[in-house]
Motif scaffolding. Structure first.
Motif, PDB file in Angstrom:
ATOM      1  N   SER A 204       0.768  -1.315   0.118  1.00 12.95           N
ATOM      2  CA  SER A 204       0.137  -0.213  -0.086  1.00 12.95           C
ATOM      3  C   SER A 204       0.885   1.181  -0.021  1.00 12.95           C
ATOM      4  CB  SER A 204      -0.943   0.105   1.221  1.00 12.95           C
ATOM      5  OG  SER A 204      -1.984  -0.668   0.943  1.00 12.95           O
TER       6      SER A 204
ATOM      7  N   ASN B  40       1.193   3.889  -2.747  1.00 13.39           N
ATOM      8  CA  ASN B  40       0.494   5.203  -2.528  1.00 13.39           C
ATOM      9  C   ASN B  40       1.353   6.396  -3.030  1.00 13.39           C
ATOM     10  OD1 ASN B  40      -1.684   4.460  -1.278  1.00 13.39           O
ATOM     11  ND2 ASN B  40      -0.866   4.743   0.712  1.00 13.39           N
TER      12      ASN B  40
ATOM     13  N   ILE C 192       0.439   6.974  -6.555  1.00 16.32           N
ATOM     14  CA  ILE C 192      -0.739   7.427  -6.564  1.00 16.32           C
ATOM     15  C   ILE C 192      -0.914   8.939  -6.262  1.00 16.32           C
ATOM     16  CG2 ILE C 192      -3.184   7.403  -5.649  1.00 16.32           C
ATOM     17  CD1 ILE C 192      -2.630   4.359  -4.846  1.00 16.32           C
ATOM     18  N   GLY C 193       0.003   9.222  -5.271  1.00 16.15           N
ATOM     19  CA  GLY C 193       0.263  10.697  -5.151  1.00 16.15           C
ATOM     20  C   GLY C 193       0.797  11.484  -6.372  1.00 16.15           C
TER      21      GLY C 193
ATOM     22  N   ARG D  74     -10.603   9.584  -9.083  1.00  8.26           N
ATOM     23  CA  ARG D  74      -9.972  10.754  -8.280  1.00  8.26           C
ATOM     24  C   ARG D  74     -10.675  11.106  -7.198  1.00  8.26           C
ATOM     25  NH1 ARG D  74      -6.089  14.327  -9.110  1.00  8.26           N
ATOM     26  NH2 ARG D  74      -5.853  16.295  -7.660  1.00  8.26           N
TER      27      ARG D  74
ATOM     28  N   PHE E 277     -10.475   9.009  -4.079  1.00 10.64           N
ATOM     29  CA  PHE E 277      -9.275   8.790  -3.175  1.00 10.64           C
ATOM     30  C   PHE E 277      -9.523   9.919  -2.301  1.00 10.64           C
ATOM     31  CE2 PHE E 277      -6.614   6.343  -6.365  1.00 10.64           C
ATOM     32  CZ  PHE E 277      -6.273   5.186  -5.380  1.00 10.64           C
ATOM     33  N   GLU E 278      -9.651  11.343  -3.063  1.00  8.20           N
ATOM     34  CA  GLU E 278      -9.740  12.495  -2.038  1.00  8.20           C
ATOM     35  C   GLU E 278     -10.757  12.276  -0.828  1.00  8.20           C
ATOM     36  OE1 GLU E 278      -8.703  15.745  -5.665  1.00  8.20           O
ATOM     37  OE2 GLU E 278     -10.944  15.198  -5.368  1.00  8.20           O
TER      38      GLU E 278
ATOM     39  N   LEU F 238      -6.017   7.121   0.628  1.00  3.14           N
ATOM     40  CA  LEU F 238      -5.284   6.327  -0.214  1.00  3.14           C
ATOM     41  C   LEU F 238      -5.385   4.903   0.357  1.00  3.14           C
ATOM     42  CD1 LEU F 238      -2.155   8.678  -1.066  1.00  3.14           C
ATOM     43  CD2 LEU F 238      -4.555   8.400  -2.097  1.00  3.14           C
TER      44      LEU F 238
ATOM     45  N   ILE G  27      -3.329  12.449   1.360  1.00  2.00           N
ATOM     46  CA  ILE G  27      -3.312  12.388  -0.088  1.00  2.00           C
ATOM     47  C   ILE G  27      -1.933  13.235  -0.316  1.00  2.00           C
ATOM     48  CG2 ILE G  27      -3.920  13.107  -2.254  1.00  2.00           C
ATOM     49  CD1 ILE G  27      -6.756  12.209  -1.521  1.00  2.00           C
TER      50      ILE G  27
END
Length: 319
Positions: free
Chosen positions: A80, A84, A87-88, A186, A189-190, A194, A316
């Protein structure tokens, strides 16, 4: 990407990014990138190297195309936390959707469009996952999964079934996505945060799916989208690291999401049956080290510090 030219967000094309996590698996990662290019066209991709010790970064670097970036973390931060990091970067770039891929995935052409359509066509859909097939046999590995808070059982839908069992099924809501491949909106996630960085290995996708659903989003499984993935679970049975995290994280999920009655039933079933069986099976298959790791995982899961993502979501990047 083809889909980016067909779908708009306001006055601009939608932006789709992908994240591939590498750990001592350059060959798989490079093959995954080739499959992604062929299946989805040009895609902004971050390859996150999780502290590989086999020279993976050098091999991957020379195989990258212009829209692919290697992000080296320097240490193994787990599934994860490693994802992450990518992803960030993708969210900071402005991605509307982020595709999370294991390096041992191979995609059928056109797999991405049904996932994107599912997220675009429903305001409640936050995560979409494909039908995941076993690379070696073609049997179903997962069409998403279900988690039972009374027993702590996480089951992959249609596991071991032939492809024909999934071909006529409609899109369906599931409790969690298979972590090998998922497309995330998106806004999801927000809102929900995450992936659960503290989990390191196992039950990451379960926790993320339950958290997303608790925030009011749907996790949808799309049989028309197909991905092939190598299932290495059986080969890891004798690994103390796997034994520890699998036991600990299962208990963490229960502590985070079960109500008092559900948790009491889980503990009663686990203490009387599951944990003794796991300990003896670990001792038989992996020896004392694996058995002790299994016991430590269960104890840490019950009594150790447990993250609380329901109220304090993972941060995030850039926020």
């Amino acid at each position: 990407m083809t889909s980016g030219s067909l779908h708009q967000k306001g006055s601009r094309p939608l932006k789709i990014a992908s994240v591939v996590l590498n750990y001592n698996s350059a060959g798989d990662t490079i093959a995954c990138l080739r499959s992604l290019r062929a299946a989805a066209g040009s895609c902004r991709t971050w390859i996150v190297d999780n502290g590989s010790s086999d020279g993976s970064p050098d091999s991957i670097r020379v195989a990258l195309e212009a829209n692919e970036t290697l992000l080296e973390l320097g240490s193994n931060t787990g599934y994860s936390a490693g994802n992450n990091a990518g992803i960030g970067e993708a969210l900071s770039w402005g991605a509307d959707f982020v595709l999370v891929l294991n390096p041992d995935c191979r995609m059928e052409p056109g797999f991405l469009q049904p996932l994107q359509d599912a997220l675009e066509n429903s305001g409640r859909a936050g995560v979409a996952c494909p039908l995941v097939l076993q690379s070696a046999t073609g049997l179903v590995q997962a069409l998403g999964g279900d988690f039972n808070l009374w027993t702590g059982s996480a089951k992959r839908r249609l596991y071991g079934k032939p492809l024909s069992a999934a071909q006529s099924r409609p899109d369906e809501t599931v409790d969690f996505p298979h972590g090998a491949c998922m497309l995330v909106k998106r806004e999801c996630f927000e809102d929900a945060g995450l992936l659960p960085g503290e989990f390191f290995l196992y039950y990451d996708d379960v926790e993320f799916g339950l958290r997303v659903r608790r925030r009011g989003w749907d996790v949808v499984a799309i049989p028309r989208s197909r991905v092939y993935h190598a299932d290495t679970t059986g080969r890891r049975i004798g690994n103390p690291l796997v034994a520890f995290y699998a036991g600990r994280n299962q208990a963490w999920v229960e502590r985070m999401y079960a109500n008092a009655m559900q948790y009491a039933v889980f503990i009663a079933l686990s203490a009387s049956l599951r944990w003794p069986v796991h300990f003896m099976a670990s001792l038989w298959k992996g020896g004392a080290a694996v058995a002790m790791a299994t016991a430590k995982g269960h104890l840490h899961g019950m009594f150790g510090r447990c993250p609380r993502y329901g109220s304090e979501k993972p941060a995030i990047h850039g926020q």
